[in-house]
Design a protein around this motif. Structure first.
Motif, PDB file in Angstrom:
ATOM      1  N   ALA A   1     -11.219   1.253   3.524  1.00  0.00           N
ATOM      2  CA  ALA A   1     -11.627   1.808   4.808  1.00  0.00           C
ATOM      3  C   ALA A   1     -11.741   3.326   4.744  1.00  0.00           C
ATOM      4  O   ALA A   1     -12.684   3.927   5.284  1.00  0.00           O
ATOM      5  CB  ALA A   1     -10.625   1.387   5.882  1.00  0.00           C
ATOM      6  N   VAL A   2     -10.782   3.968   4.072  1.00  0.00           N
ATOM      7  CA  VAL A   2     -10.830   5.429   3.923  1.00  0.00           C
ATOM      8  C   VAL A   2     -12.071   5.845   3.153  1.00  0.00           C
ATOM      9  O   VAL A   2     -12.764   6.809   3.503  1.00  0.00           O
ATOM     10  CB  VAL A   2      -9.546   5.922   3.226  1.00  0.00           C
ATOM     11  CG1 VAL A   2      -9.691   7.371   2.780  1.00  0.00           C
ATOM     12  CG2 VAL A   2      -8.355   5.795   4.162  1.00  0.00           C
TER      13      VAL A   2
ATOM     14  N   SER B   1      -7.077  -2.720   1.382  1.00  0.00           N
ATOM     15  CA  SER B   1      -7.959  -2.685   2.554  1.00  0.00           C
ATOM     16  C   SER B   1      -7.992  -1.292   3.164  1.00  0.00           C
ATOM     17  O   SER B   1      -9.065  -0.793   3.554  1.00  0.00           O
ATOM     18  CB  SER B   1      -7.487  -3.712   3.588  1.00  0.00           C
ATOM     19  OG  SER B   1      -7.507  -5.029   3.051  1.00  0.00           O
ATOM     20  N   LEU B   2      -6.849  -0.640   3.250  1.00  0.00           N
ATOM     21  CA  LEU B   2      -6.809   0.719   3.803  1.00  0.00           C
ATOM     22  C   LEU B   2      -7.563   1.705   2.924  1.00  0.00           C
ATOM     23  O   LEU B   2      -8.284   2.577   3.420  1.00  0.00           O
ATOM     24  CB  LEU B   2      -5.352   1.165   3.970  1.00  0.00           C
ATOM     25  CG  LEU B   2      -4.558   0.493   5.095  1.00  0.00           C
ATOM     26  CD1 LEU B   2      -3.106   0.943   5.053  1.00  0.00           C
ATOM     27  CD2 LEU B   2      -5.162   0.800   6.453  1.00  0.00           C
TER      28      LEU B   2
ATOM     29  N   CYS C   1      -2.913  -5.072   1.794  1.00  0.00           N
ATOM     30  CA  CYS C   1      -3.046  -4.107   2.893  1.00  0.00           C
ATOM     31  C   CYS C   1      -3.422  -2.729   2.365  1.00  0.00           C
ATOM     32  O   CYS C   1      -4.277  -2.029   2.941  1.00  0.00           O
ATOM     33  CB  CYS C   1      -1.749  -4.027   3.694  1.00  0.00           C
ATOM     34  SG  CYS C   1      -1.354  -5.528   4.616  1.00  0.00           S
ATOM     35  N   THR C   2      -2.807  -2.320   1.266  1.00  0.00           N
ATOM     36  CA  THR C   2      -3.123  -1.018   0.682  1.00  0.00           C
ATOM     37  C   THR C   2      -4.560  -0.984   0.179  1.00  0.00           C
ATOM     38  O   THR C   2      -5.264   0.022   0.350  1.00  0.00           O
ATOM     39  CB  THR C   2      -2.156  -0.714  -0.471  1.00  0.00           C
ATOM     40  OG1 THR C   2      -0.810  -0.825  -0.011  1.00  0.00           O
ATOM     41  CG2 THR C   2      -2.372   0.692  -0.991  1.00  0.00           C
TER      42      THR C   2
ATOM     43  N   LEU D   1      -2.842   6.611  -0.867  1.00  0.00           N
ATOM     44  CA  LEU D   1      -2.988   5.162  -1.003  1.00  0.00           C
ATOM     45  C   LEU D   1      -3.223   4.749  -2.457  1.00  0.00           C
ATOM     46  O   LEU D   1      -2.749   3.693  -2.894  1.00  0.00           O
ATOM     47  CB  LEU D   1      -4.139   4.675  -0.123  1.00  0.00           C
ATOM     48  CG  LEU D   1      -3.904   4.755   1.388  1.00  0.00           C
ATOM     49  CD1 LEU D   1      -5.186   4.438   2.144  1.00  0.00           C
ATOM     50  CD2 LEU D   1      -2.794   3.797   1.815  1.00  0.00           C
TER      51      LEU D   1
END
Length: 209
Positions: free
Chosen positions: A15-16, A11-12, A8-9, A152
């Motif tokens: 995205a950022v 992927s985030l 999840c980290t 992140l």
């Protein structure tokens, strides 16, 4: 649970960085447009180097490089890549903060910059004044994305990379690696039977006196 949090980290963080990359591409397109206008008018009006155009172009390329480094850091979760990404984003944030503080705190901030022969800096300044609310939220969004990228990256560094286990015995876990091998022939165990044992003993019995 740790693997899910790490995914999840990652992927985030990707995205950022994609959002920051879009901002960098927009700056490159804007710089190319200003450069095209300068090439069209330089024979008559503008003969000096358009430093503002090159600055915007360089900053846009830098944002794209940050996007690439952030994607690599998120994919590999390597400590060196994450540290490089965090330092790069931090330096950009410091530069942006210094420029913003100079503009808002120094009433004669225009004297700190050389004269722009293309007058694009003055046009941008007038555009920001006319659309201050929109430009303010765009600036806040970019700064927030950069801060989220650093946060992140720190979390991903704390979670660490994917752990690869190595076992002393290859026989117990060999089927998991079989699809990666070509022309794999499974190990076969052979049972050697003593077929000639009785015959040998019978020959010895015959040879006795």
């Amino acid at each position: 649970m740790g693997r899910m949090a790490r995914s999840c980290t990652q992927s985030l963080l990707k995205a950022v960085n994609y959002a920051l990359g879009m901002f960098g591409v927009a700056m490159i397109v804007y710089a190319l447009w200003m450069f095209r206008v300068w090439l069209r008018d330089r024979e008559s009006d503008h003969a000096e180097t358009p430093w503002f155009t090159y600055t915007v172009l360089g900053f846009g390329v830098l944002m794209c490089l940050i996007t690439c480094s952030g994607h690599v850091a998120a994919e590999t979760a390597s400590g060196c890549c994450l540290y490089f990404y965090m330092v790069l984003v931090f330096l950009v944030c410091v530069f942006e903060g210094a420029v913003t503080a100079d503009v808002f705190l120094n009433s004669n901030w225009e004297e700190d910059f050389p004269e722009d022969p293309t007058e694009n800096l003055d046009k941008l300044k007038d555009f920001i004044k006319d659309n201050f609310d929109i430009c303010k939220w765009i600036g806040f969004t970019v700064v927030a994305l950069q801060g989220m990228g650093i946060l992140l990256a720190i979390i991903l560094k704390a979670l660490g990379p994917h752990h690869v286990r190595y076992y002393e015995s290859d026989d117990d876990y060999l089927p998991d690696r079989v699809p990666l091998l070509k022309n794999y022939v499974p190990h076969q165990s052979y049972v050697v039977s003593d077929q000639f044992g009785p015959k040998t003993r019978f020959s010895e019995f015959e040879n006795q006196p």
